[in-house]
Design a protein around this motif. Structure first.
Motif, PDB file in Angstrom:
ATOM      1  N   GLU A  47      47.807  57.784  16.863  1.00  0.00           N
ATOM      2  CA  GLU A  47      46.104  58.369  17.406  1.00  0.00           C
ATOM      3  C   GLU A  47      45.196  57.534  17.950  1.00  0.00           C
ATOM      4  N   LYS A  51      44.276  57.241  21.601  1.00  0.00           N
ATOM      5  CA  LYS A  51      42.515  57.489  22.089  1.00  0.00           C
ATOM      6  C   LYS A  51      42.203  56.566  23.060  1.00  0.00           C
ATOM      7  N   GLU A 245      41.643  71.870  20.958  1.00  0.00           N
ATOM      8  CA  GLU A 245      43.131  71.758  21.296  1.00  0.00           C
ATOM      9  C   GLU A 245      42.930  70.566  22.370  1.00  0.00           C
ATOM     10  N   VAL A 247      41.292  65.954  22.434  1.00  0.00           N
ATOM     11  CA  VAL A 247      41.225  64.855  22.191  1.00  0.00           C
ATOM     12  C   VAL A 247      39.933  64.454  23.468  1.00  0.00           C
ATOM     13  N   LYS A 266      46.250  67.534  22.252  1.00  0.00           N
ATOM     14  CA  LYS A 266      46.438  67.496  21.336  1.00  0.00           C
ATOM     15  C   LYS A 266      48.255  67.181  21.292  1.00  0.00           C
ATOM     16  N   LYS A 267      49.110  68.024  21.912  1.00  0.00           N
ATOM     17  CA  LYS A 267      49.994  68.423  22.065  1.00  0.00           C
ATOM     18  C   LYS A 267      51.065  66.938  22.713  1.00  0.00           C
ATOM     19  N   LEU A 269      49.551  64.136  21.765  1.00  0.00           N
ATOM     20  CA  LEU A 269      49.173  63.390  20.662  1.00  0.00           C
ATOM     21  C   LEU A 269      50.316  63.909  19.468  1.00  0.00           C
ATOM     22  N   ASN A 270      50.779  65.037  19.415  1.00  0.00           N
ATOM     23  CA  ASN A 270      51.736  65.235  18.912  1.00  0.00           C
ATOM     24  C   ASN A 270      52.666  65.042  19.293  1.00  0.00           C
TER      25      ASN A 270
END
Length: 564
Positions: A47, A51, A245, A247, A266-267, A269-270
């Motif tokens: 993460e 970022k 939803e 970052v 975020k998807k 990232l996920n």
């Protein structure tokens, strides 16, 4: 659930499976904990890395856009310092001090338009260039869209230093807007303004590497000045909604005053984290499978003698006595096998010398009891027939004799010493029916048997002597009320209980729970049960208040394996 319970019982029924499960758990649980900690820590690192990468990309994009806008500023400076622009603006501002003939002014205007055309073609980002005097008069190329607000242009320009292009916090028809003031070189007073508008499509190409909706240029109040979707320009950027939803990364430009905002879904990232999770799960499963296979092989080698020993012990239960061989180790399992071999040898000796002799003795005692039982039953039944014959009830005697013959045929048949409980109760019911012919309304009975007990095996003629005693010592003694006999069969504490209850006058019960003066019938039943099953089983006699007797027979539960 029944299937899972059956599977669990199957797994826990063998020592091999139990140890295999324990070893697997002892391996998997620490492994899962380690992998979980690794996953959590790596997730945080991923993460932060994503970022940081997103923020670095934003910085590079902002520097790139600011660099391109500085080039626009250089073009504005060239226009502001051009000879033609200076002459025309000074003439507009102070015609007396800076007079121009009409022809000269027209030539200067043509020269200025040529310069504007040149600058416009040199930079594909530019949509239009305007040159304003202080009164708002504009010089621009033919076909150029007029600006919406000259005061706004002059306001932005007057906020800036000399030769500095100011960028507006608003747009002009979706075009990013900039302006620069032009001063008189002598008086240093404003004599006009140069304004440059950028093409919305060209500006969004500067951040084309971002996905749609992932990058915005806004003012300090989140008014969108540039976006991939041109319809979003001049709208408010809803950071709260998008932040749920995505970052959010933001950076403000000191040069333009613009705020640059990028969004990392975020998807995405996920997705990275999910890939890591699958990797961790894969490692865990692979490690568990390896440990499971190694444990399986090792335990198979360790428990093989135990499995063999267990099989031989089951054969001992069937009186097949074999000793275990092939044990080459000296560990505890080998000692256990040696002890088993010694035990088998001793059991063989005991069976040959003692046990079989005792069985022969019990068999002889049972035969003597049966020889006594059958005549005893026959004598009592024939006595009942004789009583009916003397009372001139001859019409019912054939029925009684027929029923007696069926009872005798069943009771003295040599096929088996054990019958289903259902058959035994039928024999007792037939016996009661024989006495019904004699006692008429003075005798009634009831049968209460729990479901599922019908096929259990019991010794033949175990109920008849008890029923006979209930009639002879109970019902036959009553003169003031009808006689009642109740037969019950139920399971209690994993044993089979048979009860025969009558409402007769009762009798004296000894301290040991046996009745005095009830004949040889109960003694025969008690002796048979003790010889067959041991001291735990037998007959118990209870007195019922205010009158009556309950005779209880306790038997082991024996299933009828031949039944359907």
């Amino acid at each position: 659930m029944p299937l899972l319970r059956k599977l669990w019982n199957r797994l826990t029924s063998k020592l091999f499976y139990k140890i295999l499960i324990v070893y697997s758990l002892l391996t998997v649980i620490p492994l899962v904990l380690i992998i979980s900690l690794f996953y959590v820590r790596t997730t945080v690192i991923i993460e932060e890395k994503m970022k940081t990468s997103s923020n670095q990309t934003l910085v590079e994009t902002v520097d790139k856009i600011d660099g391109l806008l500085k080039l626009v500023e250089q073009q504005a400076v060239r226009i502001a310092n051009s000879f033609a622009a200076s002459k025309l603006l000074n003439n507009d501002h102070d015609p007396e001090t800076y007079p121009l003939a009409a022809e000269e002014r027209e030539l200067l205007k043509e020269e200025l338009l040529t310069e504007l055309q040149t600058e416009l073609k040199s930079n594909p980002m530019l949509d239009a260039i305007y040159l304003f005097n202080t009164e708002g008069g504009a010089t621009m190329l033919e076909g150029t869209t007029p600006v919406l607000s000259f005061p706004a242009i002059s306001y932005i320009a007057n906020l800036q230093e000399v030769n500095t292009l100011g960028w507006a916090f608003f747009t002009d028809q979706r075009r990013a807007t900039s302006a620069m003031k032009i001063l008189n070189r002598t008086t240093e007073l404003p004599i006009g303004y140069v304004a440059i508008m950028l093409k919305p499509e060209a500006l969004k190409e500067t951040y084309a590497s971002y996905n749609a909706g992932a990058f915005y240029i806004t003012n300090a109040n989140n008014l969108i000045l540039s976006a991939n979707d041109l319809n979003e320009i001049d709208q408010r950027l809803d950071l709260e909604a998008k932040g749920r939803e995505m970052v959010v990364n933001r950076r403000s430009s000191y040069y333009t005053g613009f705020t640059y905002t990028s969004f990392l879904p975020k998807k995405d990232l996920n997705r990275e984290i999910a890939d890591l999770a699958y990797y961790a799960i894969g490692i865990t499963l692979a490690a568990w499978i390896i440990v499971f296979l190694l444990t399986f092989i090792i335990l198979k080698h360790i428990t093989k003698p135990l499995v063999k020993l267990s099989g031989l012990m089951r054969r001992v239960e069937r009186e097949e006595f074999y000793q275990i061989g092939g044990i080459t180790t000296n560990d505890e399992i080998a000692q256990l096998c040696a002890s088993f071999n010694q035990l088998v040898g001793k059991i063989k000796y005991l069976i040959e010398q003692v046990y079989k002799a005792e069985l022969l003795k019990k068999e002889a005692d049972l035969k003597m009891l049966k020889m006594h039982l059958n005549p005893h039953f026959l004598y009592n039944t024939l006595e009942s027939v004789s009583i009916m014959a003397r009372s001139q009830q001859a019409a019912e005697i054939p029925q009684m004799v027929d029923m007696l013959s069926k009872i005798l045929r069943s009771s003295i048949a040599p096929t088996n010493d054990f019958v289903p409980l259902e058959t035994e109760i039928q024999l007792a019911t037939a016996y009661l029916q024989l006495y019904k012919y004699r006692y008429k309304e003075r005798l009634a009975w009831s049968i209460d048997m729990e479901d599922g007990l019908e096929s259990l095996l019991v010794p033949k003629l175990i109920l008849q002597p008890i029923v006979e005693n209930a009639i002879m010592h109970g019902v036959d003694q009553l003169v003031d009320r009808p006689g009642q006999v109740a037969i019950r069969a139920y399971e209690h504490q994993f044993d089979l209980l048979l009860e025969v209850e009558d409402n007769g006058p009762g009798f004296t019960v000894s301290p040991g729970g046996t009745a005095r003066g009830l004949g040889t019938g109960l003694d025969n039943v008690e002796s048979r049960l003790k010889l067959l099953y041991g001291g735990k089983y037998g007959v118990t006699v209870k007195s019922r208040e205010p009158s009556g007797t309950i005779v209880q027979i306790r038997l082991p539960i024996i299933l009828n394996e031949k039944r359907g």
